[in-house]
Design an enzyme around this catalytic site. Structure first.
Site, PDB file in Angstrom:
ATOM      1  N   ILE A   1       0.235  -1.262  -0.404  1.00  0.00           N
ATOM      2  CA  ILE A   1      -0.328   0.736  -0.407  1.00  0.00           C
ATOM      3  C   ILE A   1       0.769   1.591  -0.092  1.00  0.00           C
TER       4      ILE A   1
ATOM      5  N   LYS B   1      12.718  -0.715   5.933  1.00  0.00           N
ATOM      6  CA  LYS B   1      13.660  -1.759   6.222  1.00  0.00           C
ATOM      7  C   LYS B   1      13.903  -2.952   5.393  1.00  0.00           C
TER       8      LYS B   1
ATOM      9  N   ALA C   1       4.872  -1.324   8.414  1.00  0.00           N
ATOM     10  CA  ALA C   1       4.381  -2.900   9.670  1.00  0.00           C
ATOM     11  C   ALA C   1       4.674  -3.960   9.312  1.00  0.00           C
TER      12      ALA C   1
ATOM     13  N   SER D   1       2.132  -6.942   8.647  1.00  0.00           N
ATOM     14  CA  SER D   1       0.887  -6.497   7.898  1.00  0.00           C
ATOM     15  C   SER D   1       0.296  -8.382   8.051  1.00  0.00           C
TER      16      SER D   1
ATOM     17  N   THR E   1      -5.656  -0.323  10.552  1.00  0.00           N
ATOM     18  CA  THR E   1      -6.976  -1.663  10.276  1.00  0.00           C
ATOM     19  C   THR E   1      -8.230  -2.000  10.846  1.00  0.00           C
ATOM     20  N   ASP E   2      -9.548  -1.510   9.850  1.00  0.00           N
ATOM     21  CA  ASP E   2     -10.378  -2.666  10.755  1.00  0.00           C
ATOM     22  C   ASP E   2      -9.969  -3.876  11.554  1.00  0.00           C
ATOM     23  N   GLU E   3      -8.841  -4.454  11.634  1.00  0.00           N
ATOM     24  CA  GLU E   3      -8.683  -5.636  12.385  1.00  0.00           C
ATOM     25  C   GLU E   3      -9.698  -5.294  14.059  1.00  0.00           C
TER      26      GLU E   3
ATOM     27  N   TYR F   1      -1.546  -9.764  15.691  1.00  0.00           N
ATOM     28  CA  TYR F   1      -1.462  -8.980  14.668  1.00  0.00           C
ATOM     29  C   TYR F   1      -2.655  -7.508  14.719  1.00  0.00           C
TER      30      TYR F   1
ATOM     31  N   SER G   1      -1.659  -6.184  17.818  1.00  0.00           N
ATOM     32  CA  SER G   1      -0.224  -4.709  17.553  1.00  0.00           C
ATOM     33  C   SER G   1      -0.370  -3.840  16.899  1.00  0.00           C
ATOM     34  N   LYS G   2      -1.911  -3.684  16.003  1.00  0.00           N
ATOM     35  CA  LYS G   2      -1.912  -2.750  15.627  1.00  0.00           C
ATOM     36  C   LYS G   2      -3.241  -1.477  16.316  1.00  0.00           C
TER      37      LYS G   2
ATOM     38  N   ASN H   1      -7.510  -4.358   1.534  1.00  0.00           N
ATOM     39  CA  ASN H   1      -6.815  -4.275   0.358  1.00  0.00           C
ATOM     40  C   ASN H   1      -6.718  -5.593  -0.951  1.00  0.00           C
TER      41      ASN H   1
ATOM     42  N   ARG I   1     -14.903 -10.741   4.385  1.00  0.00           N
ATOM     43  CA  ARG I   1     -14.012  -9.326   4.511  1.00  0.00           C
ATOM     44  C   ARG I   1     -14.827  -8.450   3.182  1.00  0.00           C
TER      45      ARG I   1
ATOM     46  N   ASP J   1      -8.945 -24.261   9.559  1.00  0.00           N
ATOM     47  CA  ASP J   1      -9.120 -23.597   9.656  1.00  0.00           C
ATOM     48  C   ASP J   1      -7.772 -22.416  10.236  1.00  0.00           C
TER      49      ASP J   1
HETATM   50  P1  NAD Z   1       3.455  -4.853   3.329  1.00  0.00           P
HETATM   51  O1  NAD Z   1       4.162  -5.766   4.360  1.00  0.00           O
HETATM   52  O2  NAD Z   1       3.072  -5.245   1.836  1.00  0.00           O
HETATM   53  O3  NAD Z   1       4.430  -3.230   3.237  1.00  0.00           O
HETATM   54  C1  NAD Z   1       4.868  -3.365   4.802  1.00  0.00           C
HETATM   55  C2  NAD Z   1       6.089  -2.776   4.440  1.00  0.00           C
HETATM   56  O4  NAD Z   1       6.938  -1.974   5.937  1.00  0.00           O
HETATM   57  C3  NAD Z   1       7.307  -3.502   4.180  1.00  0.00           C
HETATM   58  O5  NAD Z   1       7.671  -2.245   2.895  1.00  0.00           O
HETATM   59  C4  NAD Z   1       8.466  -3.614   4.566  1.00  0.00           C
HETATM   60  O6  NAD Z   1       9.525  -3.759   4.024  1.00  0.00           O
HETATM   61  C5  NAD Z   1       8.205  -1.985   5.689  1.00  0.00           C
HETATM   62  N1  NAD Z   1       8.496  -2.735   6.919  1.00  0.00           N
HETATM   63  C6  NAD Z   1       8.005  -4.128   8.197  1.00  0.00           C
HETATM   64  N2  NAD Z   1       8.917  -3.797   8.943  1.00  0.00           N
HETATM   65  C7  NAD Z   1       9.791  -2.316   8.897  1.00  0.00           C
HETATM   66  C8  NAD Z   1      10.959  -1.962   9.859  1.00  0.00           C
HETATM   67  N3  NAD Z   1      11.007  -2.181  11.229  1.00  0.00           N
HETATM   68  N4  NAD Z   1      10.766  -0.732   9.752  1.00  0.00           N
HETATM   69  C9  NAD Z   1      10.885   0.017   8.433  1.00  0.00           C
HETATM   70  N5  NAD Z   1      10.360  -0.929   7.274  1.00  0.00           N
HETATM   71  C10 NAD Z   1       9.068  -1.855   7.868  1.00  0.00           C
HETATM   72  O7  NAD Z   1       1.734  -3.884   4.230  1.00  0.00           O
HETATM   73  P2  NAD Z   1       0.981  -3.410   3.310  1.00  0.00           P
HETATM   74  O8  NAD Z   1      -0.248  -4.032   3.266  1.00  0.00           O
HETATM   75  O9  NAD Z   1       1.588  -2.787   2.189  1.00  0.00           O
HETATM   76  O10 NAD Z   1       0.470  -2.608   4.575  1.00  0.00           O
HETATM   77  C11 NAD Z   1       0.974  -1.120   4.759  1.00  0.00           C
HETATM   78  C12 NAD Z   1       0.270  -1.080   6.222  1.00  0.00           C
HETATM   79  O11 NAD Z   1      -1.362  -0.756   6.037  1.00  0.00           O
HETATM   80  C13 NAD Z   1      -0.215  -1.249   7.649  1.00  0.00           C
HETATM   81  O12 NAD Z   1       0.309  -0.460   8.414  1.00  0.00           O
HETATM   82  C14 NAD Z   1      -1.157  -2.581   7.851  1.00  0.00           C
HETATM   83  O13 NAD Z   1      -1.574  -2.399   9.139  1.00  0.00           O
HETATM   84  C15 NAD Z   1      -1.739  -1.479   7.129  1.00  0.00           C
HETATM   85  N6  NAD Z   1      -3.378  -1.987   6.258  1.00  0.00           N
HETATM   86  C16 NAD Z   1      -3.079  -2.704   5.259  1.00  0.00           C
HETATM   87  C17 NAD Z   1      -4.141  -4.044   5.063  1.00  0.00           C
HETATM   88  C18 NAD Z   1      -3.845  -4.768   4.023  1.00  0.00           C
HETATM   89  O14 NAD Z   1      -5.082  -5.374   3.490  1.00  0.00           O
HETATM   90  N7  NAD Z   1      -2.831  -4.763   3.113  1.00  0.00           N
HETATM   91  C19 NAD Z   1      -6.006  -3.007   5.287  1.00  0.00           C
HETATM   92  C20 NAD Z   1      -5.710  -2.026   6.253  1.00  0.00           C
HETATM   93  C21 NAD Z   1      -4.237  -1.784   6.692  1.00  0.00           C
HETATM   94  P1  TYD Z   2      -6.057 -13.027   4.261  1.00  0.00           P
HETATM   95  O1  TYD Z   2      -6.333 -12.070   3.041  1.00  0.00           O
HETATM   96  O2  TYD Z   2      -4.748 -13.304   4.883  1.00  0.00           O
HETATM   97  O3  TYD Z   2      -6.252 -11.229   4.642  1.00  0.00           O
HETATM   98  P2  TYD Z   2      -7.289 -11.379   6.556  1.00  0.00           P
HETATM   99  O4  TYD Z   2      -6.668 -12.015   7.809  1.00  0.00           O
HETATM  100  O5  TYD Z   2      -5.710 -10.248   7.450  1.00  0.00           O
HETATM  101  O6  TYD Z   2      -8.525 -10.173   6.636  1.00  0.00           O
HETATM  102  O7  TYD Z   2      -7.534 -13.020   4.467  1.00  0.00           O
HETATM  103  C1  TYD Z   2      -9.100 -12.587   4.129  1.00  0.00           C
HETATM  104  C2  TYD Z   2      -9.156 -14.190   4.067  1.00  0.00           C
HETATM  105  O8  TYD Z   2      -9.069 -14.963   3.452  1.00  0.00           O
HETATM  106  C3  TYD Z   2      -9.807 -14.578   6.071  1.00  0.00           C
HETATM  107  O9  TYD Z   2     -10.852 -14.943   6.078  1.00  0.00           O
HETATM  108  C4  TYD Z   2      -8.350 -15.615   5.629  1.00  0.00           C
HETATM  109  C5  TYD Z   2      -8.659 -15.926   4.316  1.00  0.00           C
HETATM  110  N1  TYD Z   2      -7.948 -17.323   3.667  1.00  0.00           N
HETATM  111  C6  TYD Z   2      -8.057 -18.159   3.230  1.00  0.00           C
HETATM  112  O10 TYD Z   2      -9.591 -18.408   3.165  1.00  0.00           O
HETATM  113  N2  TYD Z   2      -6.715 -18.847   2.523  1.00  0.00           N
HETATM  114  C7  TYD Z   2      -5.245 -18.427   2.113  1.00  0.00           C
HETATM  115  O11 TYD Z   2      -4.841 -19.187   2.222  1.00  0.00           O
HETATM  116  C8  TYD Z   2      -5.092 -17.167   2.900  1.00  0.00           C
HETATM  117  C9  TYD Z   2      -4.174 -16.449   3.451  1.00  0.00           C
HETATM  118  C10 TYD Z   2      -6.600 -16.639   3.483  1.00  0.00           C
END
Ligand code: NAD
Ligand code: TYD
Length: 340
Positions: free
Chosen positions: A12, A34, A83, A85, A125-127, A150, A153-154, A180, A214, A272
């Site tokens: 993101i 990092k 983070a 994530s 996050t909404d989690e 996770y 921690s968020k 996302n 979701r 699960d």
């Molecule tokens: P991601 O795992 O793709 O990327 C995380 C990035 O953070 C990476 O580039 C990683 O190198 C960097 N990073 C990790 N630890 C670090 C550290 N100690 N110092 C510096 N950089 C570090 O994550 P994402 O999916 O892009 O998520 C970004 C943010 O959005 C997170 O805070 C996550 O909690 C939040 N978020 C994600 C989703 C989702 O669906 N992916 C939804 C809601 C919120």
């Molecule tokens: P995920 O993408 O890990 O996001 P989050 O757990 O943060 O919502 O998972 C989305 C949903 O999909 C969750 O209910 C777990 C499920 N899931 C599977 O059923 N199979 C998989 O291999 C993965 C990664 C997730």
């Protein structure tokens, strides 16, 4: 405008940086990342040569490095994405989640406080609201109820941010987005894992009965929402960002099968996830009302764009999947077997 964007090499964060730097009035952006398994400089390649772009490799939990960077950039804002994530990883090895998501956020807040950074947007996050029974949706006042390391921690990092606003007047805002999807997402989360496995004729591992729900948000809609909060949000406030698209996992996998031409025989119901949240649901009315933002991407169109991107970027998938990811994948899925 000068920004420091943490985690800007991830899924993101890099979309946010690409969005901002594609404009004629682009701000200057320094990414602090990092480069963990999830951080990839290739994600920033389209903007790497743009004037105003800078990259620093570093850990957000390293106070000296963070202080030095903030002192030298003197940003107008920090937008904090960095983070650990992924829920499954937090179950396998939670330690890094607390180091980065809690200590890292604390470190950034300390630096923001010390250097009087004018704005701090914390991406959450909404989690943090946990599993929500129908027909309810979480607004920003909804109680925190965390199930995984996770989400704990968020939620902890959100509370830290709030405490720095109330106690030290750090001008911070929090966003809480739903799940996302889109290009450049590491193929460990549901949608990119299923797309890449579908395209390669591999198994599609659905956890439990696959009826977990979701809300799906296209990554560019999320980035516009964060920008709206950065520019127009009120300090000390929390803003939910949702895609208005609730689907059970089975339905998501069905649509991926339809779009990739994969076979339903590839579906495998597996054991699960421990502590698996059944349903996430949130309202985004506050953000819409206060900033005029709304999600623009229809799910099937966003999925089609995402599938296309993964089809056309096999080499990217192969590269990020090598090494450490392979170990995680084997460990996470090997022991699951077939669902009981
Ligand atoms: P991601 O795992 O793709 O990327 C995380 C990035 O953070 C990476 O580039 C990683 O190198 C960097 N990073 C990790 N630890 C670090 C550290 N100690 N110092 C510096 N950089 C570090 O994550 P994402 O999916 O892009 O998520 C970004 C943010 O959005 C997170 O805070 C996550 O909690 C939040 N978020 C994600 C989703 C989702 O669906 N992916 C939804 C809601 C919120
Ligand atoms: P995920 O993408 O890990 O996001 P989050 O757990 O943060 O919502 O998972 C989305 C949903 O999909 C969750 O209910 C777990 C499920 N899931 C599977 O059923 N199979 C998989 O291999 C993965 C990664 C997730």
């Amino acid at each position: 405008m000068k920004l420091i964007v943490t985690g800007g090499a991830g899924f993101i964060g890099s979309a946010f940086v690409r969005m901002l730097l594609s404009r004629s009035d682009a701000p200057s952006v320094t990414v602090l990342d990092k480069l963990t398994y999830a951080g990839n400089l290739e994600n920033l390649e389209p903007v790497a040569k743009m004037p105003g772009f800078g990259f620093v490799r570093g850990d957000i939990a390293d106070l000296d490095a963070v202080n030095q960077l903030v002192a030298s950039v003197q940003p107008d804002a920090i937008v904090h994405f960095a983070a650990e994530s992924h829920v499954d990883r937090s179950i396998e090895s939670p330690g890094a989640f607390f180091d980065t998501n809690l200590r890292g956020t604390f470190t950034l807040l300390e630096a923001a406080r010390r250097h009087k950074v004018p704005r701090f947007v914390h991406v959450s996050t909404d989690e943090v609201y946990g599993s929500i029974d129908e027909p309810h949706d979480a607004d920003e006042e909804y109680p925190l109820h965390t199930s995984s390391p996770y989400s704990a921690s968020k939620a902890g990092s959100d509370l830290l941010v709030k405490s720095y606003f109330h106690t030290f007047q750090v001008p911070a805002l929090i966003t809480r987005a739903s799940n996302n999807y889109g290009p450049y997402q590491f193929p460990e989360k549901l949608i990119p894992l299923m797309i890449s496995n579908a395209l390669e004729g591999k198994e599609l591992p659905i956890y439990g009965d696959g009826m977990q729900i979701r809300d799906w948000l296209y990554v560019d809609d999320h980035c516009r929402g964060i920008e709206a909060v950065l520019r127009k949000g009120r300090e000390g406030e929390i803003y939910n960002i949702g895609g208005n698209c609730s689907l059970p996992n089975r339905e998501v996998v069905d649509r991926i099968i339809a779009q990739t031409g994969a076979s339903r025989d590839q579906i495998k119901y597996v054991k699960d996830r421990p502590g698996h949240d059944r349903r996430y649901a949130l309202t985004t009315e506050k953000l819409m009302r206060e900033t005029g933002w709304e999600p623009q991407m229809d799910f099937d169109r966003g999925l089609a764009e995402t599938v296309n991107w993964y089809r056309n970027n096999r080499a990217w998938i192969d590269r990020v999947r090598s090494g450490e990811y392979q170990r995680f994948y084997d460990q996470n899925y090997a022991g699951r077997g077939v669902a009981s």
